[in-house]
Design a protein around this motif. Sequence first.
Motif, mmCIF file in Angstrom:
data_model
loop_
_atom_site.group_PDB
_atom_site.id
_atom_site.type_symbol
_atom_site.label_atom_id
_atom_site.label_comp_id
_atom_site.label_asym_id
_atom_site.label_seq_id
_atom_site.Cartn_x
_atom_site.Cartn_y
_atom_site.Cartn_z
ATOM 1 N N SER A 1 60.919 82.610 10.061
ATOM 2 C CA SER A 1 60.666 82.084 11.405
ATOM 3 C C SER A 1 60.137 83.197 12.298
ATOM 4 N N GLY A 2 59.028 82.936 12.944
ATOM 5 C CA GLY A 2 58.513 83.887 13.913
ATOM 6 C C GLY A 2 59.334 83.828 15.195
ATOM 7 N N LYS A 3 59.721 82.617 15.578
ATOM 8 C CA LYS A 3 60.486 82.415 16.804
ATOM 9 C C LYS A 3 61.814 83.170 16.768
ATOM 10 N N GLN A 4 62.513 83.096 15.635
ATOM 11 C CA GLN A 4 63.832 83.717 15.539
ATOM 12 C C GLN A 4 63.771 85.246 15.421
ATOM 13 N N ALA A 5 62.556 85.777 15.290
ATOM 14 C CA ALA A 5 62.396 87.237 15.303
ATOM 15 C C ALA A 5 62.179 87.747 16.720
ATOM 16 N N GLN A 6 62.134 86.820 17.699
ATOM 17 C CA GLN A 6 61.872 87.172 19.093
ATOM 18 C C GLN A 6 63.105 86.912 19.960
ATOM 19 N N GLU A 7 63.127 87.535 21.113
ATOM 20 C CA GLU A 7 64.207 87.289 22.071
ATOM 21 C C GLU A 7 63.923 85.990 22.816
ATOM 22 N N ASN A 8 64.932 85.149 22.953
ATOM 23 C CA ASN A 8 64.780 83.876 23.644
ATOM 24 C C ASN A 8 64.608 84.128 25.146
ATOM 25 N N PRO A 9 63.454 83.736 25.720
ATOM 26 C CA PRO A 9 63.216 84.010 27.144
ATOM 27 C C PRO A 9 63.860 82.983 28.083
ATOM 28 N N PHE A 10 64.400 81.876 27.529
ATOM 29 C CA PHE A 10 64.887 80.793 28.384
ATOM 30 C C PHE A 10 66.088 81.178 29.259
ATOM 31 N N PRO A 11 67.120 81.842 28.717
ATOM 32 C CA PRO A 11 68.272 82.185 29.569
ATOM 33 C C PRO A 11 67.882 82.956 30.829
ATOM 34 N N ASN A 12 66.956 83.889 30.707
ATOM 35 C CA ASN A 12 66.515 84.646 31.869
ATOM 36 C C ASN A 12 65.675 83.776 32.802
ATOM 37 N N ALA A 13 64.877 82.860 32.206
ATOM 38 C CA ALA A 13 64.024 81.983 33.013
ATOM 39 C C ALA A 13 64.855 81.027 33.864
ATOM 40 N N VAL A 14 66.013 80.599 33.351
ATOM 41 C CA VAL A 14 66.883 79.683 34.098
ATOM 42 C C VAL A 14 67.329 80.299 35.416
ATOM 43 N N ARG A 15 67.548 81.612 35.397
ATOM 44 C CA ARG A 15 67.979 82.282 36.621
ATOM 45 C C ARG A 15 66.841 82.417 37.631
ATOM 46 N N LYS A 16 65.608 82.415 37.143
ATOM 47 C CA LYS A 16 64.444 82.590 38.016
ATOM 48 C C LYS A 16 63.910 81.276 38.572
ATOM 49 N N TYR A 17 63.861 80.252 37.721
ATOM 50 C CA TYR A 17 63.236 78.981 38.111
ATOM 51 C C TYR A 17 64.308 77.914 38.320
ATOM 52 N N ARG A 18 64.910 77.940 39.495
ATOM 53 C CA ARG A 18 65.969 76.981 39.816
ATOM 54 C C ARG A 18 65.387 75.669 40.337
ATOM 55 N N VAL B 1 51.394 67.134 31.054
ATOM 56 C CA VAL B 1 50.692 68.413 31.126
ATOM 57 C C VAL B 1 51.707 69.548 30.960
ATOM 58 N N PHE B 2 51.447 70.433 30.017
ATOM 59 C CA PHE B 2 52.313 71.598 29.841
ATOM 60 C C PHE B 2 51.799 72.732 30.719
ATOM 61 N N VAL B 3 52.729 73.323 31.462
ATOM 62 C CA VAL B 3 52.388 74.417 32.369
ATOM 63 C C VAL B 3 53.211 75.640 31.982
ATOM 64 N N ASN B 4 52.518 76.731 31.679
ATOM 65 C CA ASN B 4 53.187 77.971 31.303
ATOM 66 C C ASN B 4 53.655 78.709 32.547
ATOM 67 N N LEU B 5 54.955 78.984 32.615
ATOM 68 C CA LEU B 5 55.539 79.695 33.751
ATOM 69 C C LEU B 5 55.561 81.203 33.515
ATOM 70 N N GLU B 6 55.800 81.603 32.263
ATOM 71 C CA GLU B 6 55.760 82.996 31.838
ATOM 72 C C GLU B 6 55.725 82.991 30.319
ATOM 73 N N ALA B 7 55.590 84.157 29.715
ATOM 74 C CA ALA B 7 55.477 84.240 28.256
ATOM 75 C C ALA B 7 56.646 83.532 27.565
ATOM 76 N N GLY B 8 56.334 82.517 26.757
ATOM 77 C CA GLY B 8 57.353 81.797 26.003
ATOM 78 C C GLY B 8 58.084 80.718 26.773
ATOM 79 N N VAL B 9 57.707 80.480 28.032
ATOM 80 C CA VAL B 9 58.393 79.479 28.857
ATOM 81 C C VAL B 9 57.361 78.504 29.431
ATOM 82 N N ASP B 10 57.460 77.244 29.011
ATOM 83 C CA ASP B 10 56.552 76.209 29.496
ATOM 84 C C ASP B 10 57.345 75.043 30.057
ATOM 85 N N SER B 11 56.739 74.334 31.013
ATOM 86 C CA SER B 11 57.362 73.143 31.588
ATOM 87 C C SER B 11 56.456 71.949 31.327
#
Length: 294
Positions: free
Chosen positions: A208-225, A242-252
């Motif tokens: 898995s490529g994803k599991q070799a990376q740090e999950n950016p979501f926990p930090n994003a939750v604190r930023k995008y309330r 429509v998918f909108v990228n908020l930062e690397a690895g985080v889309d809404s």
Amino acid sequence: MTEKIVMNALIEGFDPEKLETAEQKREEAWQKIIGAYQNKKILTAQMVGIETLKQPDKEDPEKLVDVLCAVVEVDQVRGLIPIHQFGVSRKAEMRAFAGQEIAFMVLSYDRENDIFIASREEARKRMAEIWLNSGVKEGDIIPAVVRYVTPNLIRADIGGIEVKIPINEVRYGWIDNLVEEYPVGTHMLVKVLKIDASDPDNVKVEVSGKQAQENPFPNAVRKYRKGTETIGVVSGVTEYGVFVNLEAGVDSLARHLKHEPLAKGDKVLVKILDVDEEKEHFTTKIVRIIEKKK
């Protein structure tokens, strides 16, 4: 070349060893090829083309058939890798390797006709043996090289072993099309999830490529309330939103605008409507178009 090269004159700074002729280069290449054949050594060279080779039919050896081959060159000496020795079943798959470095083992050679026959499959088997004996274990993070890619799947090499990485295991965030983001030859890090070596001729490895990376979501939750607004970039447009990228690895995911079609690359201002921490998902509303991609 039949003309004699005369080197009787004294030339300041001249070193005869630096004046290597085409014949010398070809002879060195042949010594390299013959040495690899005798010692069962793996060589690498760029795949430069595709052509057909006349070979005896398996069912009727008296009959010659056209066999599709990849062409490689070792210092201008041509080598052919038949498709059944290349590790693919279709010409389209073989084409994906054009211009890439290919590992192979020499099966036979013909100096008179200035050509050799090779096998990528035999090289990969040897490389797989080396990989299995290297001490790699489940949980390790290792490099991989993309060798074939479709919009939703990557087939990569980790050392003579092909691994398949589905789009949802490549990285965090929305990916619109793997072909656009991960062309053949791309280097990436992957985490080894499972190794099945019960069949030495068919070793299976899950990564898995994803599991070799740090999950950016926990930090994003604190930023995008919920209720906040932020600028993002459209990363994909589908029928359902429509998918909108908020930062690397985080889309809404946002609804389509009623009167203004959006395209990938457009910069927009979005409002955070909902945060699903369990599913790691942001729902947003596009409140303004900042800039249209030209």
